[in-house]
Design an enzyme around this catalytic site. Sequence first.
Site, PDB file in Angstrom:
ATOM      1  N   THR A 236      32.474  43.752  42.332  1.00 32.25           N
ATOM      2  CA  THR A 236      32.825  43.893  40.922  1.00 32.25           C
ATOM      3  C   THR A 236      32.140  45.153  40.433  1.00 32.25           C
ATOM      4  O   THR A 236      30.915  45.272  40.554  1.00 32.25           O
ATOM      5  CB  THR A 236      32.361  42.685  40.101  1.00 32.25           C
ATOM      6  OG1 THR A 236      33.002  41.496  40.576  1.00 32.25           O
ATOM      7  CG2 THR A 236      32.676  42.873  38.626  1.00 32.25           C
ATOM      8  N   GLU A 337      50.297  41.663  38.121  1.00 31.98           N
ATOM      9  CA  GLU A 337      51.297  41.627  37.057  1.00 31.98           C
ATOM     10  C   GLU A 337      52.215  42.843  37.116  1.00 31.98           C
ATOM     11  O   GLU A 337      53.427  42.729  36.907  1.00 31.98           O
ATOM     12  CB  GLU A 337      50.600  41.591  35.694  1.00 31.98           C
ATOM     13  CG  GLU A 337      49.776  40.345  35.436  1.00 31.98           C
ATOM     14  CD  GLU A 337      48.993  40.469  34.149  1.00 31.98           C
ATOM     15  OE1 GLU A 337      49.573  40.265  33.067  1.00 31.98           O
ATOM     16  OE2 GLU A 337      47.784  40.783  34.225  1.00 31.98           O
TER      17      GLU A 337
END
Length: 388
Positions: A236, A337
């Site tokens: 991350t 997406e």
Amino acid sequence: MSAAALLPPEPPLGTALGVVAGSGRPGPSRIVVPVGSAYVDVGTLAAAQGGPHPALLGEPTLDGLLAAGRPAWREVWEWLGDWLVDPERLAPYVLPQAGVVPVLPFTVADYTDFYACEQHAANASAIARAGGTVSENWYHLPVGYHGRAGTVQVSGTPVVRPHGQRGRGDLGPTKALDLEAELGFVLGGRRTGPVPIEEALDHVFGVVLLNDWSARDVQAWESRPLGPHLGKSFATSISAWVTPLDELAGAWVDPPARDPQPLPYLLGKADRGLDLTLEVRINGERISTPPAADLYWTPAQLVAHLTSGGAPVRPGDLLGSGTVSGPRRDQRGCLLEFTWGGRDEFALADGTTRHYLNDGDEVSIVGTAPRLDGGRISLGEVRGTVTP
């Protein structure tokens, strides 16, 4: 070129704080404020000019300042704001640029990644299951998972393509490496027991940009019936600069309309969102501009819900917003997406096409926020290059 010549009239990052290390700084790593292309040594400035909390600002990380709490944060922010009005005065405290690099600015205590964007939740649900809709519980509480603090890394650190199980008997490097454009909320102070929502923002020191790298094929196989594990735990990335929450006074907006209404512990005057705009780039080319203003769950709600079961607040706790996405394709904050689960490829200006990230791809996420005077400030950049 003189040090003073490096200092522009206004800092493009507003009053942001970070930490640098390397051969160009005296002693250990130093807390700095970036001004133009220069790094101002905040600890030395505070010691020489009678600034607030010089001992904390002279530490090698932001950990001590985060522990000190909001009154100390506000003193430091107001003092730095006064100095930045006249950058010429900062010249004696500018670090030599040669060999100086930003490093992780604080020790990450715990990392919790939320799922706060309704548009992302709706898209992800429809991709995972044809005709799928957002689960009922999502509208009643800020859904999240507990991530690995030890894999949080500073912007610029390479991201190694992870291995994992991609299906029955299928082990190897992910074929669906993704990015996620998020906000990260850096917490401070110490608190045991539930934090009332009206006090939640007292524990939010500031905001970083965050990229929650994801291995979508690994994640899809392991996430039934439990949540993300190896598909999310390898890296991350966060920006090197933390923008103090007080610097974002011009960005507060009302939360979206909610139906059903959340429970009372999630409601109050602190329930406000931030009108921040992100920009996702792959190899320098902009592909989307996710808007954060419509995040369904707000920073105060994330803190209130996180602690409602008894979890303490510790200095350096990091909360991710989850992917920020808007209703248009060019506002989607992840490739899951953007390519609708890998179904739709997209082309870059160099003629190459993608479904997910290739080795060698550089992903950068930048962000801006409105100021009270009508201008905008930069939130910096979080950047990483995929390596095999």
